[in-house]
Design an enzyme around this catalytic site. Sequence first.
Site, PDB file in Angstrom:
ATOM      1  CB  ILE A   1      -0.946   0.028   1.215  1.00 22.14           C
ATOM      2  CG1 ILE A   1      -1.655  -1.320   1.379  1.00 22.14           C
ATOM      3  CG2 ILE A   1      -1.971   1.147   1.069  1.00 22.14           C
ATOM      4  CD1 ILE A   1      -2.526  -1.419   2.599  1.00 22.14           C
ATOM      5  CB  SER A   2       0.786   4.328  -2.017  1.00 26.94           C
ATOM      6  OG  SER A   2      -0.488   4.817  -1.614  1.00 26.94           O
ATOM      7  CG  ASP A   3      -1.701   5.162   2.843  1.00 27.44           C
ATOM      8  OD1 ASP A   3      -1.597   3.971   2.540  1.00 27.44           O
ATOM      9  OD2 ASP A   3      -2.755   5.665   3.282  1.00 27.44           O
ATOM     10  CB  CYS A   4       1.059   1.042   4.505  1.00 28.03           C
ATOM     11  SG  CYS A   4      -0.684   1.045   4.920  1.00 28.03           S
TER      12      CYS A   4
ATOM     13  CD  GLU B   1       2.815   8.257   6.998  1.00 23.12           C
ATOM     14  OE1 GLU B   1       3.714   8.560   7.814  1.00 23.12           O
ATOM     15  OE2 GLU B   1       2.239   9.100   6.296  1.00 23.12           O
TER      16      GLU B   1
END
Length: 797
Positions: A483-486, A489
């Site tokens: 997943i991009s935002d995971c 972060e």
Amino acid sequence: MWKFLSASDSGGHPHLVSLNGNKGRQTWEFDAKAGTPEQRERVEQLRAAFTANRHVQRHSADELLRLQCADKIAAKQHAPPTERIAEGEVPKAEQVEQHLKGAISFYECLQQDDGHFPGDYGGPMFLMPGMVIALYTCGQLDKVLRKEAQAEMVRYLHNHQNSDGGFGLHIEGGSTMFGTALSYVTLRLLGESADTPAATAARNWIHSRGGANYITSWGKFWLAVLGVYSWDGQNPLPPEMWLLPYSSWSGIGYLHPGRFWCHCRMVYLPMSYIYGIRGTCKETPLTAAIRDELYPVPYASIDWNAARSQIAKEDLYYPHPMIQDVLWWVLYKAEAVLLGSRLRKAALAEVMTHIHYEDENTRYVDIGPVNKVINMLCCWFEDPDSLAFKKHLPRLHDYLWVAEDGMKMQGYNGSQLWDTSFAVQAMLDSGLTDVAAGALKKAHAYIEQSQVVTEAAPPLSRYYRHISRGAWPFSSRDHGWPISDCTGEGFKAALGLAALQQPGLVGEGISRERLEAAVRVILSYQNSDGGMATYENTRSFHWLEILNPAETFGDIIVDYSYVECTSACITALSAFDRLYPGSSWSKPIAAALAKAEAFVRRIQRPDGSWYGSWGVCFTYGTWFGATALACRGHTAASDPALHKACSFLVGKQRLDGGWGESYLSCQDKVYSQLEGESHVVNTAWAMMALLAAGYHTIDPKPLHKGAAFLMRAQQASGDWPQQHISGVFNRNCMITYANYRNIFPIWALGLYRRLVLLGHTRDSSSSSSSGQGDRAWLCAVSDFWHNSQPSSKPSKK
């Protein structure tokens, strides 16, 4: 008494498969001998208190997890001050530091040995019914869910029944046919009599709206599986869609489900198999009784062709356009030819190939709870004695969570990596690394263990999978979907830990090769519009949303670009480029950042806000939007977009100094204030946006008021109260993030103390009062705007 089990306690099942020793796995086990008499009495008190207050405070506070950690909490090193800060008082750095020490010390008590922070990720009311129906259909309900678990599920349903007798789409929502009919069926399957007050009230609600034939399409599917609704009343789910050409040259390839958003296609994939074989539970006296109870008219008299399009007004968030109804009618007529044909058999075989691929590449966790249980059901229909079906059963427990409101099914197998990555950044930004050292070391181990280090089985294109090596998932490596935002972060947390000035504090950092693999994945997510989507690139046209068959959810057909995903990628790429200047990645990163910034600016709303698609809502989206622009070197003092964003947030601040946003903002797309007191999570997001933009150099008063509110709201233990729900997906369904109440107040107060009260720049190697040095700042929130600022306290402009 229920016991929470972490990775070290949850292995041993002969059919449980794991890549890394079950790191991150969360399960609950009932042990009649567990706990002291005082603890068992306390559990009953917590349950009774929730039930008594359930229509006022609908959200559980994860008290059973906290009770299990009671010994560690009692022995913690730091506690916040007992004296509350007065109204209108400007906090002092020493006061904030004491609150932070208490908060970090408390939160560390919840951390597990493998380094992750567990927490409730429930909220949607339609998840548990699917699992119960599937297990009942397979004859496994009493084998998988022991009587204590079933009793807790009944407790959960009773606690979240609305005062009008219905059940919502989620725990805080108004009653819907989707929530009510499925919850009613679940109560009955779990042993509740039809004449109990809860069942009677739910049935009356259903009948007053015309009967269960007015349920949404996903609800129609589950009722048809149970045999209490006719498959003729279901809009077609033809598995033949999976035989369409994928290539775009023919034009029809853009309609291939492999181009749909992964959560959408992975739900409709097994649905199409069950529909294609008309998979139905064997009739029992109980299902026969339920079938009669769900409708105010005789079952035999229902017009199923009409029922295909009947949806209760309470459920209709996304009405069908006419073109969709025409398409369903054509496919409905075609079913007479397709059912049992060679084409259908070929399509079913293709679908099962994809189902087995998904199961095996996620260690039978699957991408989410809906496809998890339908995949399991498909494996059972294919072969009830199959190894695949047996491997599914132990992984059901990964989705179950117990709190004082009962047992629920979560929206994922947890939010472990997501929460841990944010927690690391919050603790690092506090500057109190001596207080957080133990937590940071364990968290570093979990983040390292959770990065995806191998690709899913080849060929990826055959199964429509995006690259994944180097990415981080939302929960655990076993789950494995990138997943991009995971990834963004997790990447920032890893870099921040590696950059700590105390050598050896957290262990050896993640290798350069693995970091570069993460950069490659992040860059791959960028769409032609400059933004980043969630799991994959946008693969087809936005206008395909007119084919959205799920009346309850919005924007599910393709994977869109989001401000949250784009911001997380901007800050991650900026951090890497700053740490490794002049690398071979610098040019592609620079090009990607320019396009991503343009996207963030383009989607800003006229009032200065950004719509948050994965949190409630404008405070959440505006934190990400402001962070992205600030990371690019812009400030509220010099950038009109950032100044407008800050003005928007300051205009929403409430008299108590905090911010409080209702989930109604998500579904209505208009900012909606919460009733009552402000929300600690919304307040933290708003403060972090203002701090990222440097608004405190213009006017620090909103930050003083926000910080004072967070300090007043903190509990004597160092915890913060669980308030209204703060997560969302697909515009209309809310979801719990139990850890947000701890993570984001720590993060906001830490930044406030350092940047406003101590006047540190983001690049300074300043020292906290405990004598420990801070990390070299890596753009976790914003690195660049401070470069032109003096290192002393900023003056008000």
